[in-house]
Design a protein around this motif. Structure first.
Motif, short mmCIF file in Angstrom:
data_model
loop_
_atom_site.label_atom_id
_atom_site.label_comp_id
_atom_site.label_asym_id
_atom_site.label_seq_id
_atom_site.Cartn_x
_atom_site.Cartn_y
_atom_site.Cartn_z
N MET A 126 66.02 18.07 2.02
CA MET A 126 65.08 16.97 2.01
C MET A 126 63.74 17.40 1.43
O MET A 126 62.71 16.88 1.81
CB MET A 126 64.87 16.42 3.42
N GLY A 127 63.74 18.36 0.52
CA GLY A 127 62.50 18.78 -0.13
C GLY A 127 62.06 17.76 -1.17
O GLY A 127 62.72 16.76 -1.42
N PRO A 128 60.92 18.03 -1.80
CA PRO A 128 60.38 17.08 -2.78
C PRO A 128 61.27 16.95 -4.01
O PRO A 128 61.97 17.88 -4.40
CB PRO A 128 59.03 17.67 -3.14
N LEU A 129 61.19 15.78 -4.60
CA LEU A 129 61.90 15.53 -5.85
C LEU A 129 61.16 16.19 -7.01
O LEU A 129 59.97 16.48 -6.91
CB LEU A 129 61.98 14.02 -6.10
N ASP A 130 61.86 16.37 -8.12
CA ASP A 130 61.24 16.86 -9.33
C ASP A 130 60.29 15.77 -9.83
O ASP A 130 60.71 14.64 -10.10
CB ASP A 130 62.31 17.18 -10.38
N ALA A 131 59.00 16.08 -9.94
CA ALA A 131 57.98 15.09 -10.29
C ALA A 131 58.22 14.47 -11.66
O ALA A 131 57.94 13.29 -11.87
CB ALA A 131 56.60 15.71 -10.22
N ARG A 132 58.74 15.26 -12.58
CA ARG A 132 58.95 14.74 -13.94
C ARG A 132 60.05 13.68 -13.92
O ARG A 132 59.90 12.60 -14.48
CB ARG A 132 59.32 15.87 -14.89
N GLN A 133 61.17 13.98 -13.26
CA GLN A 133 62.28 13.03 -13.22
C GLN A 133 61.95 11.81 -12.36
O GLN A 133 62.30 10.69 -12.71
CB GLN A 133 63.54 13.72 -12.69
N ALA A 134 61.27 12.02 -11.23
CA ALA A 134 60.97 10.92 -10.32
C ALA A 134 59.72 10.14 -10.74
O ALA A 134 59.44 9.07 -10.20
CB ALA A 134 60.79 11.45 -8.90
N ARG A 135 58.97 10.72 -11.67
CA ARG A 135 57.72 10.11 -12.13
C ARG A 135 56.75 9.90 -10.97
O ARG A 135 56.11 8.85 -10.84
CB ARG A 135 57.98 8.83 -12.90
N SER A 136 56.65 10.89 -10.12
CA SER A 136 55.82 10.82 -8.92
C SER A 136 54.35 10.56 -9.23
O SER A 136 53.67 9.82 -8.52
CB SER A 136 55.93 12.12 -8.11
N ARG A 137 53.86 11.16 -10.29
CA ARG A 137 52.44 11.02 -10.62
C ARG A 137 52.06 9.60 -11.00
O ARG A 137 50.93 9.17 -10.81
CB ARG A 137 52.07 11.98 -11.77
N THR A 138 53.01 8.84 -11.48
CA THR A 138 52.71 7.46 -11.89
C THR A 138 53.31 6.42 -10.95
O THR A 138 53.57 5.29 -11.34
CB THR A 138 53.20 7.21 -13.33
N GLY A 139 53.54 6.82 -9.70
CA GLY A 139 53.97 5.85 -8.70
C GLY A 139 55.39 6.01 -8.20
O GLY A 139 55.80 5.32 -7.27
N GLY A 140 56.17 6.91 -8.79
CA GLY A 140 57.52 7.16 -8.31
C GLY A 140 57.49 7.95 -7.01
O GLY A 140 56.45 8.46 -6.59
N PRO A 141 58.63 8.06 -6.35
CA PRO A 141 58.68 8.75 -5.05
C PRO A 141 58.54 10.27 -5.19
O PRO A 141 58.91 10.84 -6.21
CB PRO A 141 60.06 8.38 -4.51
N SER A 142 58.02 10.88 -4.15
CA SER A 142 57.94 12.34 -4.10
C SER A 142 59.10 12.94 -3.31
O SER A 142 59.39 14.11 -3.44
CB SER A 142 56.62 12.78 -3.45
#
Length: 190
Positions: free
Chosen positions: A1-17
């Motif tokens: 249950m660790g963090p998702l890959d920010a690039r794939q999840a687009r965390s920086r632009t509103g996607g999930p972490s």
């Protein structure tokens, strides 16, 4: 249950972490805490500890957790025996937080077990566990940063900010916190 890959999840632009399962577990946890614990009077520590345990926290005997405490995810929390988590404390445990026996986290203190990779263009979330030894004290409104270990008996004074490990039996103060003096318990102290 660790963090998702920010690039794939687009965390920086509103996607999930975090994965969906983690996010759902936190929604259920926060709803239960709000409905079953947040309003409870101070003496009901055992009830609040029971709720933490039901959601996966490992909690020792004699712990006191106040109703206004914020715990991000109980499954990432470990409290030894006789730990006190004071009113308004924030345990932002995206990474694991472990607090040793007889330690105190005072009112409105903040323990943050995650950060971001500032060199990553996608600002990847990085979890970094926090560990407090036995008989530690994080005083009122102090901040303990990601990856910090406080040795047994270490103290972080009120409103201090600790970003590096704290030596055992040492008092720290300031922002960034620096060692002030050794800590010694008086004779006859339990």
């Amino acid at each position: 249950m660790g963090p998702l890959d920010a690039r794939q999840a687009r965390s920086r632009t509103g996607g999930p972490s975090f994965p969906l399962g983690n996010r759902l577990a936190r929604v259920v946890w926060q709803a239960c805490w709000l409905v079953l614990a947040r309003w409870t009077p101070p003496p009901l520590h055992r009830w609040r500890v029971l709720l933490l345990r039901l959601f996966g926290a490992r909690v020792g005997r004699g712990c006191r957790v106040h109703a206004s405490v914020q715990v991000w995810l109980p499954a990432q929390l470990e409290l030894g025996d006789n730990v006190l988590i004071g009113p308004g404390a924030i345990l932002y445990n995206q990474g694991r937080i472990a607090i040793g026996n007889d330690s105190v986290v005072s009112q409105r203190a903040h323990l943050c077990a995650s950060t971001h990779d500032v060199e990553d263009p996608d600002f990847q979330l990085v979890v970094r566990p926090i560990a407090l030894g036995e008989r530690c004290w994080v005083a009122a409104e102090a901040f303990v940063g990601p990856g910090v270990t406080m040795g047994d008996g270490a103290v972080l004074a009120a409103r201090g900010a600790l970003f590096d490990d704290a030596d055992p039996w040492t008092v720290y103060r300031g922002n960034p916190a620096t060692a002030l003096k050794p800590r010694a318990l008086r004779a006859g102290a339990a």
